[in-house]
Structures are given as C-alpha cells and as structure tokens.
Design an enzyme around this catalytic site. Structure first.
Site, PDB file in Angstrom:
ATOM      1  N   GLU A   1      -1.262   9.284  11.590  1.00  0.00           N
ATOM      2  CA  GLU A   1      -2.585   9.679  11.163  1.00  0.00           C
ATOM      3  C   GLU A   1      -3.494   9.410  12.326  1.00  0.00           C
ATOM      4  O   GLU A   1      -3.568   8.160  12.603  1.00  0.00           O
ATOM      5  CB  GLU A   1      -3.314   9.264  10.048  1.00  0.00           C
ATOM      6  CG  GLU A   1      -4.562   9.675   9.601  1.00  0.00           C
ATOM      7  CD  GLU A   1      -5.201   9.283   8.486  1.00  0.00           C
ATOM      8  OE1 GLU A   1      -5.392   9.789   7.460  1.00  0.00           O
ATOM      9  OE2 GLU A   1      -5.467   7.932   8.624  1.00  0.00           O
TER      10      GLU A   1
ATOM     11  N   SER B   1       0.904  -1.228  -0.043  1.00  0.00           N
ATOM     12  CA  SER B   1       0.055  -0.035   0.002  1.00  0.00           C
ATOM     13  C   SER B   1       0.868   1.285  -0.090  1.00  0.00           C
ATOM     14  O   SER B   1       0.454   2.196  -0.607  1.00  0.00           O
ATOM     15  CB  SER B   1      -0.980   0.119   1.230  1.00  0.00           C
ATOM     16  OG  SER B   1      -1.596  -0.963   1.344  1.00  0.00           O
TER      17      SER B   1
END
Ligand code: 0O2
Length: 252
Positions: free
Chosen positions: A154, A64
């Site tokens: 995040e 990813s």
C-alpha cells in the site's frame, strides 16, 4: 493432525514459513525504496528539484495482521492473508506540492515491474472527515532464492500539509473508541480545509516563482555565447546595442 497435537517442530516450521512470508514484504519495500531513490535523483537532475520530502515504510505487526484478518472474516492462513490483507507492507511518500503527488504516481505507474491494482483518490474526493491522500495498492515482484513472487504494497502519497493533518488527527483520536463529539469533528474538518488552502497557496507561489526563474534563466541563456567548445559572456548592454544597431541600419 489437529492443532492440539502440533509438535514443537511443527510450530517451528509454521513460524519459519510466516517469517519468510513477511520477508517477502520487506524485500518489496526495499525494492520500492530503491526505485524512489532513483526517481528522486533523476528528478533532481532533470528538473533541478526534488519533489519527495520524506519516505517512510512499515510492515504490519503479526498482531495487527491477525486483528485485520479477523475483522475482514479472512481465514488465518498465509494464502488468504496474502490475498486479502493488502497493506501488510505500507509506504508513505510525503511530497512538497499537490501536483508532485500525481507526478510520483505516474512515475510509479510507468514502471514495467510495478502493477497498480487499486487507486483511491482521497484528494479529488476527500473523506467525510477531511482526510486527503492518494492511496495505491501496487503489486511488486520479488525474487526469493527459490521462486519469484508478487506481493501487494500500500502506497500513500500526500503533501506535508495533508500529512500534518492526518498524523495529528490520528493522535487526537488515539485510543478513543467512543462517539466523537460533533464540535470536535467539525473543527477537525475545518482544519483539513485550512491545510488544503495552504497547499493551494504554496502550489500557486511555487508555480509563480518557477515562471520568474524560467524568465531569468532565459535571460542568462541570452548572455552566453558558445563558439565551438568555448563559452563567452555576452554582456547584455552590448547585446542590446547590437540589436539597436540592426534596427538603425534597417531604418537607413
Ligand atoms: P495503519 O496503521 O495506518 O496502517 P482497508 O485497509 O482496505 O481494510 P480502508 O479503510 O478501505 O481499509 O483503506 P483506506 O481507505 O485505503 O485507508 C487505509 C489507511 O489510510 C489507514 O490505515 C490510514 O493509514 C489511512 N487513513 C484512512 N483514512 C484515514 C483518516 O480518516 N485519518 C487518518 N489519520 N488516516 C486515515 P489503517 O488501517 O488505519 O492502519
């Protein structure tokens, strides 16, 4: 040296560097998890209530990371990836009520070692499809054996209802890469509105119950008498009659 001429030892060194790079994110996540654990215990002690329902975290897979880097036009080297892919470490905090989201945000903001780099408030301004959550990109210091580094993490903070909607929306669209039928889009957005109404309702009930609880505990305080180190129970009818007595004597 061109990539074709890399020896097994070169590749091993690159792999080790990448591994250490990812470990930095793992340390950052453990650090925030510990911070949240402390906040949870403090909150429980001070307010007699724990606003955090669940915390989950993940490190983005190398696959990813590569796909996201290519999509963003980011060079495939560690420095560029570190700077431009800011969700390699992700943490999701699910809380009970919408107001808890901002309390948790403030608790994180007030920590000296955490710096908020970016904030996206999809609660005050939900996405077009109805998605709601508070997103933060924070910078966290980590201490490796030979250096101090800062890495981005995040953090997504949302209520159970927001999480329910986002998780199921993700499942509904999973592995579907075509245009989404208009009716389904509208109905999902309506479902987001229902989830939001549920949040508002639960928060209102929570606030109302807190007021009731506060008045009860105020009554309980009245019925407790502390003389030096000893506590006594002061029965309410007795307290009440003392009050009447003063009124009567004032009237005489
Ligand atoms: P994953 O696997 O969840 O990590 P950027 O990350 O900056 O390139 P963007 O879109 O600007 O991209 O970031 P943003 O808006 O902060 O959203 C990033 C993440 O929020 C997503 O991660 C999702 O987890 C979540 N998210 C954002 N919008 C939606 C939405 O409409 N539905 C759902 N279910 N989740 C959403 P990723 O990148 O998808 O991957």
């Amino acid at each position: 040296m061109s990539d074709q001429n890399l020896t097994q030892a070169d590749l091993k060194e690159k792999k080790d560097n990448f591994m250490r790079f990812l470990m930095g994110y793992k340390f950052a996540l453990s650090k925030i998890n510990t911070t949240l654990d402390i906040l949870k215990q403090e909150f429980q002690y001070i307010h007699d209530y724990n606003p955090i329902e669940n915390v989950s975290s993940r490190i983005k897979s190398p696959d990813s990371i590569m796909k996201k880097a290519q999509k963003k036009g980011c060079d495939l080297n560690i420095l560029s990836i570190k700077d431009q892919i800011r969700d390699i470490a992700g943490l999701r905090i699910t809380c009970s009520f919408e107001s808890d989201i901002y309390e948790i945000r403030d608790l994180l903001v007030n920590r000296k070692d955490i710096v908020i780099i970016e904030e996206k408030d999809y609660i005050k301004a939900p996405k077009g499809n109805g998605y709601r959550s508070l997103h933060l990109i924070i910078s966290v210091p980590i201490y490796m054996s030979d250096r101090e580094e800062h890495v981005f993490v995040e953090v997504q903070i949302r209520t159970i209802a927001m999480d329910f909607w986002a998780s199921l929306e993700h499942k509904i669209y999973y592995k579907y890469h075509k245009e989404i039928p208009e009716r389904i889009r509208i109905e999902l957005s309506e479902a987001a509105t229902v989830a939001n109404q549920l949040d508002l309702k639960m928060e209102a009930l929570h606030t109302e119950m807190n007021e009731i609880k506060a008045s009860i505990s105020a009554d309980e305080d009245l019925e407790e008498l502390q003389l030096e180190n000893e506590r006594f129970h002061l029965p309410f009818p007795f307290l009440n009659s003392l009050f009447n007595e003063r009124l009567n004597s004032d009237n005489n």
